[in-house]
Design a protein around this motif. Sequence first.
Motif, PDB file in Angstrom:
ATOM      1  N   SER A 192       0.824  -1.215   0.000  1.00 52.42           N
ATOM      2  CA  SER A 192       0.000   0.000   0.000  1.00 52.42           C
ATOM      3  C   SER A 192       0.854   1.259   0.000  1.00 52.42           C
ATOM      4  O   SER A 192       0.364   2.345  -0.335  1.00 52.42           O
ATOM      5  CB  SER A 192      -0.940  -0.001   1.214  1.00 52.42           C
ATOM      6  OG  SER A 192      -1.888  -1.039   1.112  1.00 52.42           O
ATOM      7  N   ASN A 193       2.137   1.128   0.373  1.00 54.33           N
ATOM      8  CA  ASN A 193       3.038   2.279   0.329  1.00 54.33           C
ATOM      9  C   ASN A 193       3.305   2.732  -1.103  1.00 54.33           C
ATOM     10  O   ASN A 193       3.772   3.848  -1.332  1.00 54.33           O
ATOM     11  CB  ASN A 193       4.379   1.937   0.983  1.00 54.33           C
ATOM     12  CG  ASN A 193       4.254   1.660   2.461  1.00 54.33           C
ATOM     13  OD1 ASN A 193       3.351   2.163   3.123  1.00 54.33           O
ATOM     14  ND2 ASN A 193       5.146   0.846   2.993  1.00 54.33           N
ATOM     15  N   GLU A 194       3.041   1.849  -2.070  1.00 51.47           N
ATOM     16  CA  GLU A 194       3.406   2.111  -3.463  1.00 51.47           C
ATOM     17  C   GLU A 194       2.245   2.594  -4.313  1.00 51.47           C
ATOM     18  O   GLU A 194       2.372   2.734  -5.529  1.00 51.47           O
ATOM     19  CB  GLU A 194       4.013   0.832  -4.057  1.00 51.47           C
ATOM     20  CG  GLU A 194       5.274   0.391  -3.324  1.00 51.47           C
ATOM     21  CD  GLU A 194       5.586  -1.091  -3.526  1.00 51.47           C
ATOM     22  OE1 GLU A 194       5.011  -1.700  -4.440  1.00 51.47           O
ATOM     23  OE2 GLU A 194       6.403  -1.618  -2.766  1.00 51.47           O
ATOM     24  N   VAL A 195       1.097   2.844  -3.691  1.00 50.89           N
ATOM     25  CA  VAL A 195      -0.080   3.339  -4.408  1.00 50.89           C
ATOM     26  C   VAL A 195      -0.632   4.552  -3.669  1.00 50.89           C
ATOM     27  O   VAL A 195      -0.284   4.790  -2.503  1.00 50.89           O
ATOM     28  CB  VAL A 195      -1.165   2.235  -4.516  1.00 50.89           C
ATOM     29  CG1 VAL A 195      -0.691   1.106  -5.423  1.00 50.89           C
ATOM     30  CG2 VAL A 195      -1.555   1.697  -3.147  1.00 50.89           C
ATOM     31  N   PRO A 196      -1.486   5.348  -4.322  1.00 56.33           N
ATOM     32  CA  PRO A 196      -1.973   6.581  -3.680  1.00 56.33           C
ATOM     33  C   PRO A 196      -2.712   6.363  -2.374  1.00 56.33           C
ATOM     34  O   PRO A 196      -2.549   7.135  -1.420  1.00 56.33           O
ATOM     35  CB  PRO A 196      -2.884   7.183  -4.751  1.00 56.33           C
ATOM     36  CG  PRO A 196      -2.339   6.680  -6.045  1.00 56.33           C
ATOM     37  CD  PRO A 196      -1.877   5.286  -5.750  1.00 56.33           C
ATOM     38  N   LYS A 197      -3.569   5.341  -2.299  1.00 53.95           N
ATOM     39  CA  LYS A 197      -4.393   5.133  -1.109  1.00 53.95           C
ATOM     40  C   LYS A 197      -4.344   3.680  -0.665  1.00 53.95           C
ATOM     41  O   LYS A 197      -4.337   2.772  -1.485  1.00 53.95           O
ATOM     42  CB  LYS A 197      -5.847   5.531  -1.381  1.00 53.95           C
ATOM     43  CG  LYS A 197      -6.065   7.011  -1.638  1.00 53.95           C
ATOM     44  CD  LYS A 197      -7.545   7.313  -1.847  1.00 53.95           C
ATOM     45  CE  LYS A 197      -7.778   8.797  -2.093  1.00 53.95           C
ATOM     46  NZ  LYS A 197      -9.217   9.100  -2.314  1.00 53.95           N
ATOM     47  N   GLY A 198      -4.327   3.473   0.676  1.00 56.21           N
ATOM     48  CA  GLY A 198      -4.369   2.136   1.233  1.00 56.21           C
ATOM     49  C   GLY A 198      -5.791   1.594   1.261  1.00 56.21           C
ATOM     50  O   GLY A 198      -6.757   2.276   0.888  1.00 56.21           O
ATOM     51  N   LYS A 199      -5.934   0.358   1.700  1.00 55.85           N
ATOM     52  CA  LYS A 199      -7.250  -0.264   1.845  1.00 55.85           C
ATOM     53  C   LYS A 199      -8.085   0.532   2.860  1.00 55.85           C
ATOM     54  O   LYS A 199      -7.525   1.058   3.804  1.00 55.85           O
ATOM     55  CB  LYS A 199      -7.077  -1.709   2.322  1.00 55.85           C
ATOM     56  CG  LYS A 199      -6.220  -2.562   1.391  1.00 55.85           C
ATOM     57  CD  LYS A 199      -5.887  -3.911   2.014  1.00 55.85           C
ATOM     58  CE  LYS A 199      -4.937  -4.694   1.134  1.00 55.85           C
ATOM     59  NZ  LYS A 199      -4.544  -6.001   1.725  1.00 55.85           N
ATOM     60  N   PRO A 200      -9.395   0.711   2.639  1.00 52.54           N
ATOM     61  CA  PRO A 200     -10.276  -0.019   1.734  1.00 52.54           C
ATOM     62  C   PRO A 200     -10.337   0.498   0.307  1.00 52.54           C
ATOM     63  O   PRO A 200     -11.160   0.012  -0.472  1.00 52.54           O
ATOM     64  CB  PRO A 200     -11.643   0.135   2.402  1.00 52.54           C
ATOM     65  CG  PRO A 200     -11.575   1.488   3.035  1.00 52.54           C
ATOM     66  CD  PRO A 200     -10.155   1.603   3.543  1.00 52.54           C
ATOM     67  N   ALA A 201      -9.512   1.489  -0.058  1.00 54.48           N
ATOM     68  CA  ALA A 201      -9.440   1.895  -1.462  1.00 54.48           C
ATOM     69  C   ALA A 201      -8.912   0.711  -2.277  1.00 54.48           C
ATOM     70  O   ALA A 201      -8.128  -0.101  -1.774  1.00 54.48           O
ATOM     71  CB  ALA A 201      -8.528   3.106  -1.608  1.00 54.48           C
ATOM     72  N   PRO A 202      -9.292   0.603  -3.535  1.00 54.97           N
ATOM     73  CA  PRO A 202      -8.903  -0.563  -4.337  1.00 54.97           C
ATOM     74  C   PRO A 202      -7.522  -0.464  -4.970  1.00 54.97           C
ATOM     75  O   PRO A 202      -7.097  -1.391  -5.677  1.00 54.97           O
ATOM     76  CB  PRO A 202      -9.979  -0.590  -5.429  1.00 54.97           C
ATOM     77  CG  PRO A 202     -10.321   0.855  -5.625  1.00 54.97           C
ATOM     78  CD  PRO A 202     -10.241   1.481  -4.246  1.00 54.97           C
ATOM     79  N   ASP A 203      -6.791   0.614  -4.703  1.00 54.59           N
ATOM     80  CA  ASP A 203      -5.568   0.924  -5.443  1.00 54.59           C
ATOM     81  C   ASP A 203      -4.570  -0.230  -5.488  1.00 54.59           C
ATOM     82  O   ASP A 203      -4.004  -0.551  -6.543  1.00 54.59           O
ATOM     83  CB  ASP A 203      -4.879   2.156  -4.835  1.00 54.59           C
ATOM     84  CG  ASP A 203      -5.753   3.387  -4.838  1.00 54.59           C
ATOM     85  OD1 ASP A 203      -6.987   3.240  -4.762  1.00 54.59           O
ATOM     86  OD2 ASP A 203      -5.211   4.506  -4.892  1.00 54.59           O
ATOM     87  N   VAL A 204      -4.308  -0.846  -4.338  1.00 54.76           N
ATOM     88  CA  VAL A 204      -3.276  -1.880  -4.283  1.00 54.76           C
ATOM     89  C   VAL A 204      -3.689  -3.105  -5.104  1.00 54.76           C
ATOM     90  O   VAL A 204      -2.841  -3.775  -5.716  1.00 54.76           O
ATOM     91  CB  VAL A 204      -2.956  -2.256  -2.815  1.00 54.76           C
ATOM     92  CG1 VAL A 204      -4.126  -2.961  -2.145  1.00 54.76           C
ATOM     93  CG2 VAL A 204      -1.685  -3.085  -2.720  1.00 54.76           C
ATOM     94  N   TYR A 205      -4.977  -3.391  -5.157  1.00 55.83           N
ATOM     95  CA  TYR A 205      -5.450  -4.516  -5.962  1.00 55.83           C
ATOM     96  C   TYR A 205      -5.452  -4.187  -7.450  1.00 55.83           C
ATOM     97  O   TYR A 205      -5.101  -5.023  -8.291  1.00 55.83           O
ATOM     98  CB  TYR A 205      -6.836  -4.955  -5.490  1.00 55.83           C
ATOM     99  CG  TYR A 205      -6.750  -5.824  -4.271  1.00 55.83           C
ATOM    100  CD1 TYR A 205      -6.171  -7.091  -4.335  1.00 55.83           C
ATOM    101  CD2 TYR A 205      -7.191  -5.373  -3.040  1.00 55.83           C
ATOM    102  CE1 TYR A 205      -6.057  -7.886  -3.216  1.00 55.83           C
ATOM    103  CE2 TYR A 205      -7.087  -6.158  -1.909  1.00 55.83           C
ATOM    104  CZ  TYR A 205      -6.515  -7.420  -2.007  1.00 55.83           C
ATOM    105  OH  TYR A 205      -6.391  -8.201  -0.881  1.00 55.83           O
ATOM    106  N   LEU A 206      -5.853  -2.985  -7.786  1.00 58.09           N
ATOM    107  CA  LEU A 206      -5.853  -2.590  -9.191  1.00 58.09           C
ATOM    108  C   LEU A 206      -4.442  -2.535  -9.759  1.00 58.09           C
ATOM    109  O   LEU A 206      -4.204  -2.938 -10.911  1.00 58.09           O
ATOM    110  CB  LEU A 206      -6.547  -1.232  -9.348  1.00 58.09           C
ATOM    111  CG  LEU A 206      -8.052  -1.238  -9.057  1.00 58.09           C
ATOM    112  CD1 LEU A 206      -8.599   0.187  -9.100  1.00 58.09           C
ATOM    113  CD2 LEU A 206      -8.793  -2.134 -10.042  1.00 58.09           C
ATOM    114  N   LYS A 207      -3.495  -2.064  -8.958  1.00 56.52           N
ATOM    115  CA  LYS A 207      -2.107  -2.024  -9.410  1.00 56.52           C
ATOM    116  C   LYS A 207      -1.569  -3.439  -9.630  1.00 56.52           C
ATOM    117  O   LYS A 207      -0.881  -3.719 -10.625  1.00 56.52           O
ATOM    118  CB  LYS A 207      -1.245  -1.292  -8.372  1.00 56.52           C
ATOM    119  CG  LYS A 207       0.251  -1.292  -8.669  1.00 56.52           C
ATOM    120  CD  LYS A 207       0.574  -0.542  -9.953  1.00 56.52           C
ATOM    121  CE  LYS A 207       2.081  -0.421 -10.139  1.00 56.52           C
ATOM    122  NZ  LYS A 207       2.419   0.223 -11.435  1.00 56.52           N
ATOM    123  N   THR A 208      -1.895  -4.347  -8.721  1.00 64.90           N
ATOM    124  CA  THR A 208      -1.443  -5.726  -8.867  1.00 64.90           C
ATOM    125  C   THR A 208      -2.058  -6.376 -10.101  1.00 64.90           C
ATOM    126  O   THR A 208      -1.375  -7.080 -10.860  1.00 64.90           O
ATOM    127  CB  THR A 208      -1.784  -6.544  -7.609  1.00 64.90           C
ATOM    128  OG1 THR A 208      -1.251  -5.871  -6.468  1.00 64.90           O
ATOM    129  CG2 THR A 208      -1.193  -7.947  -7.685  1.00 64.90           C
TER     130      THR A 208
END
Length: 227
Positions: free
Chosen positions: A143-159
Amino acid sequence: MFKGELMLKDKRAVIFDLDGTLVDSMWIWREIDERFLGQYGLQVPDGLNDFLEGFSFNETAEYFKNNFPLPLSVQEIKDTWNRMACEMYMNEIPLKEGAKEFLDILKEKKLPLGIATSNSRELTNACLDAHGIGEYFQYICTSNEVPKGKPAPDVYLKTAEELSVSPEHILVFEDIPYGIMAGNSANMTTCAVRDSYSQAVTEKKKELADYYIDTYFDIINGTYQSV
């Protein structure tokens, strides 16, 4: 015999959270917080871990810096936590029951695998290497590598982007409501995993997720719950 084919139907990749999902590690953070704050004569406030649920490693360090009188920078806080936790992750943290067996099945099926975690990359790599499963995963995102941590979907979308698989064809494994919400917001199928740390919100997890398992053997044996 593998009886979980229905759960994997139309799935072209699988993404796992790490703590509480692949490894039984959630318990260590209360202990680390107590040791860390205790060094400065401070106590862990009631409900702190629940409040910080879903925060990235960096966001958590920033919260500690802003809310406790600590003579450390954010980077120094993170470095201290990494040192304190690394030995525990390598020597005291077990894989979830059936996780290795399930990973072997996914590997045989040649499904791309990813990790989407709120933990630090240092601890994630140390944990995976200690269990000899680092090679199973084609991409790891924190989550450090995307704009927002969970519950935002950023980390999953990036993966998903790095695995080159559309979100609707991805199965996600998570142990806490915020993580399940992140997978749902990414338009992925979600499976909640039993964990003692989040036992009190089991029904909430079942409400949010598409599936629920006590162990990964539930998938292998076809005894998982559709919820």
